[in-house]
Design a protein around this motif. Structure first.
Motif, PDB file in Angstrom:
ATOM      1  N   ASN A 123       0.600  -1.177   0.028  1.00 51.84           N
ATOM      2  CA  ASN A 123       0.177   0.070   0.110  1.00 51.84           C
ATOM      3  C   ASN A 123       0.707   1.223   0.124  1.00 51.84           C
ATOM      4  N   LEU A 124       2.117   1.239  -0.172  1.00 53.95           N
ATOM      5  CA  LEU A 124       2.982   2.378  -0.094  1.00 53.95           C
ATOM      6  C   LEU A 124       3.315   2.780  -1.743  1.00 53.95           C
ATOM      7  N   TYR A 125       2.518   2.035  -2.479  1.00 53.05           N
ATOM      8  CA  TYR A 125       2.565   2.525  -3.914  1.00 53.05           C
ATOM      9  C   TYR A 125       1.409   3.035  -4.517  1.00 53.05           C
ATOM     10  N   PRO A 126       0.641   4.013  -3.772  1.00 48.68           N
ATOM     11  CA  PRO A 126      -0.709   4.392  -4.651  1.00 48.68           C
ATOM     12  C   PRO A 126      -0.393   5.113  -5.890  1.00 48.68           C
ATOM     13  N   ASP A 127       0.795   5.680  -6.187  1.00 48.92           N
ATOM     14  CA  ASP A 127       1.105   6.586  -7.489  1.00 48.92           C
ATOM     15  C   ASP A 127       1.399   5.742  -8.457  1.00 48.92           C
ATOM     16  N   ARG A 128       1.608   4.359  -8.188  1.00 48.21           N
ATOM     17  CA  ARG A 128       1.983   3.419  -9.228  1.00 48.21           C
ATOM     18  C   ARG A 128       0.879   2.665  -9.702  1.00 48.21           C
ATOM     19  N   TYR A 129      -0.114   2.746  -9.193  1.00 46.04           N
ATOM     20  CA  TYR A 129      -1.511   1.900  -9.527  1.00 46.04           C
ATOM     21  C   TYR A 129      -2.553   3.103 -10.216  1.00 46.04           C
ATOM     22  N   ALA A 130      -3.601   2.186 -10.944  1.00 49.83           N
ATOM     23  CA  ALA A 130      -4.388   2.716 -11.684  1.00 49.83           C
ATOM     24  C   ALA A 130      -5.874   2.509 -10.882  1.00 49.83           C
ATOM     25  N   TYR A 131      -6.742   3.224 -10.989  1.00 50.84           N
ATOM     26  CA  TYR A 131      -8.006   3.234 -10.273  1.00 50.84           C
ATOM     27  C   TYR A 131      -9.148   3.412 -11.095  1.00 50.84           C
ATOM     28  N   ARG A 132     -10.232   2.889 -10.710  1.00 53.63           N
ATOM     29  CA  ARG A 132     -11.552   3.115 -11.624  1.00 53.63           C
ATOM     30  C   ARG A 132     -12.829   3.398 -10.547  1.00 53.63           C
ATOM     31  N   TYR A 133     -13.411   4.737 -10.431  1.00 50.16           N
ATOM     32  CA  TYR A 133     -14.225   4.921  -9.800  1.00 50.16           C
ATOM     33  C   TYR A 133     -15.423   5.251 -10.592  1.00 50.16           C
ATOM     34  N   GLY A 134     -16.363   4.082 -10.761  1.00 45.08           N
ATOM     35  CA  GLY A 134     -17.382   4.058 -11.846  1.00 45.08           C
ATOM     36  C   GLY A 134     -16.728   4.248 -13.260  1.00 45.08           C
ATOM     37  N   ASP A 135     -16.966   5.362 -13.822  1.00 46.60           N
ATOM     38  CA  ASP A 135     -16.649   5.486 -15.121  1.00 46.60           C
ATOM     39  C   ASP A 135     -15.359   6.602 -15.167  1.00 46.60           C
ATOM     40  N   HIS A 136     -15.054   6.787 -14.046  1.00 44.41           N
ATOM     41  CA  HIS A 136     -13.803   7.612 -13.836  1.00 44.41           C
ATOM     42  C   HIS A 136     -12.485   6.812 -13.602  1.00 44.41           C
ATOM     43  N   GLN A 137     -11.649   6.987 -14.677  1.00 42.99           N
ATOM     44  CA  GLN A 137     -10.396   6.324 -14.276  1.00 42.99           C
ATOM     45  C   GLN A 137      -9.235   7.295 -13.774  1.00 42.99           C
ATOM     46  N   VAL A 138      -8.350   6.987 -13.125  1.00 45.14           N
ATOM     47  CA  VAL A 138      -7.224   7.781 -12.505  1.00 45.14           C
ATOM     48  C   VAL A 138      -5.915   6.998 -12.585  1.00 45.14           C
ATOM     49  N   GLY A 139      -4.648   7.647 -13.153  1.00 47.06           N
ATOM     50  CA  GLY A 139      -3.515   7.034 -13.144  1.00 47.06           C
ATOM     51  C   GLY A 139      -3.458   5.735 -14.274  1.00 47.06           C
ATOM     52  N   SER A 140      -2.474   5.092 -14.297  1.00 43.84           N
ATOM     53  CA  SER A 140      -2.131   4.151 -15.288  1.00 43.84           C
ATOM     54  C   SER A 140      -1.412   2.962 -14.690  1.00 43.84           C
ATOM     55  N   GLY A 141      -1.275   1.865 -15.424  1.00 42.92           N
ATOM     56  CA  GLY A 141      -0.599   0.757 -14.911  1.00 42.92           C
ATOM     57  C   GLY A 141      -1.275  -0.111 -14.129  1.00 42.92           C
ATOM     58  N   GLU A 142      -0.654  -1.292 -13.585  1.00 43.75           N
ATOM     59  CA  GLU A 142      -1.394  -2.324 -12.980  1.00 43.75           C
ATOM     60  C   GLU A 142      -0.835  -2.535 -11.496  1.00 43.75           C
TER      61      GLU A 142
END
Length: 311
Positions: A123-142
């Motif tokens: 959980n120390l890598y929140p900047d390295r993951y991507a997120y999807r809140y409904g139709d809204h995506q933030v960030g990139s990667g896996e």
């Protein structure tokens, strides 16, 4: 809470609608006098459902049928007990980053992250993951972390993390197959998506390992916090950790973390870290409270799969 009550509550509030296997198993253990007698010989923190089920899975035992589960535990109790006494529920659920992200992204950037109860530090890598809140995506990667969020505008960017460190009584190493297999055993049987997330997040951490320090959340926190770089906002955070800490030690930690520079994000059950004037949770399911510097902001499900913002 008695052992029976903890298994009933786990089945009805945590596993219900999320893991039929563990819901069924919890309710069966709550009625299993022979198994309860063995569990009650253990310290309270070592009796919890997640730990018992994870240990049996890690040892290769069955969890999909309550009868064979009972027979396995009774037959192999010496091995099960040894693991229960030495291991802890260090579920390193990266999905929880999705409920931390709105808070982290709103703080002064860049940030220096320090996680208490870090396990393997995923959980120390929140900047390295991507997120999807409904139709809204933030960030990139896996991995891509999905969260059903209501009551807030999702963040438009991930935080800028310039330093990351974790504190744990028994830090796990994502480059050690044995440690990763324990993290895998703690994931509930039906949750293939969480296993895929674990593998993806472990690859991220293994490519750039965090600073993980073996230590106590009160005695060793100030020294580690002092290592954060100047010019970055220190953020001390923890998710579903304090229930394993005795109340007096918990109170000492809260007093200490309030006095540190920077900010403090807590994601804990309201029975563990209580707040005045909380609104009703969205449902009877078990929810954590996400709070910033002691101010509650949102309800969040335990694996980060949903949050309801009210702050």
């Amino acid at each position: 809470m008695t052992t029976v009550e903890s298994y009933v509550e786990f089945g009805s509030r945590e596993a219900h609608g999320v893991s039929p296997t563990y819901e069924r198993l919890s309710q069966t253990v709550a009625r299993d006098d022979a198994l309860l007698a063995l569990l009650d010989r253990l310290p309270p923190a070592k009796r919890q459902p997640n730990l018992l089920f994870g240990v049996v899975r890690w040892l290769g035992g069955p969890v999909d049928d309550p009868v064979t589960f009972h027979d396995y535990v009774m037959t192999h109790w010496t091995a099960v007990e040894a693991e229960l006494r030495t291991r802890a529920t260090q579920t390193n659920e990266v999905g929880r980053c999705a409920v931390l992200l709105p808070v982290l992204a709103a703080l002064p950037q860049p940030i220096a992250l320090l996680e208490v109860g870090a396990s393997a530090g995923l959980n120390l890598y929140p900047d390295r993951y991507a997120y999807r809140y409904g139709d809204h995506q933030v960030g990139s990667g896996e991995p891509v972390l999905e969260c059903a969020a209501s009551g807030l505008e999702p963040p438009v960017r991930v935080p800028q993390v310039v330093w990351r460190a974790g504190l744990d009584l028994n830090p796990l190493d994502v480059t050690d197959p044995d440690d990763v297999s324990w993290l895998d055993a703690l994931i509930w049987p039906e949750h293939a998506h969480r296993r895929a997330r674990l593998r993806a997040a472990a690859a991220v951490a293994a490519a750039d390992p965090p600073l993980l320090v073996r230590g106590d959340l009160v005695d060793d926190l100030p020294a580690l916090a002092s290592r954060a770089p100047a010019g970055a906002t220190l953020v001390v955070f923890h998710t579903s950790v304090l229930y394993q800490v005795p109340p007096p030690r918990r109170e000492a930690f809260v007093k200490l973390v309030r006095d540190l520079p920077g900010h403090w994000i807590a994601n804990e059950a309201p029975e563990v870290l209580p707040y005045d004037g909380l609104p009703d949770p969205p449902s009877d399911a078990l929810h954590n409270v996400v709070a910033l510097d002691g101010r509650p902001l949102a309800w969040a499900r335990g694996h980060g799969q949903a949050m309801t913002w009210f702050g």
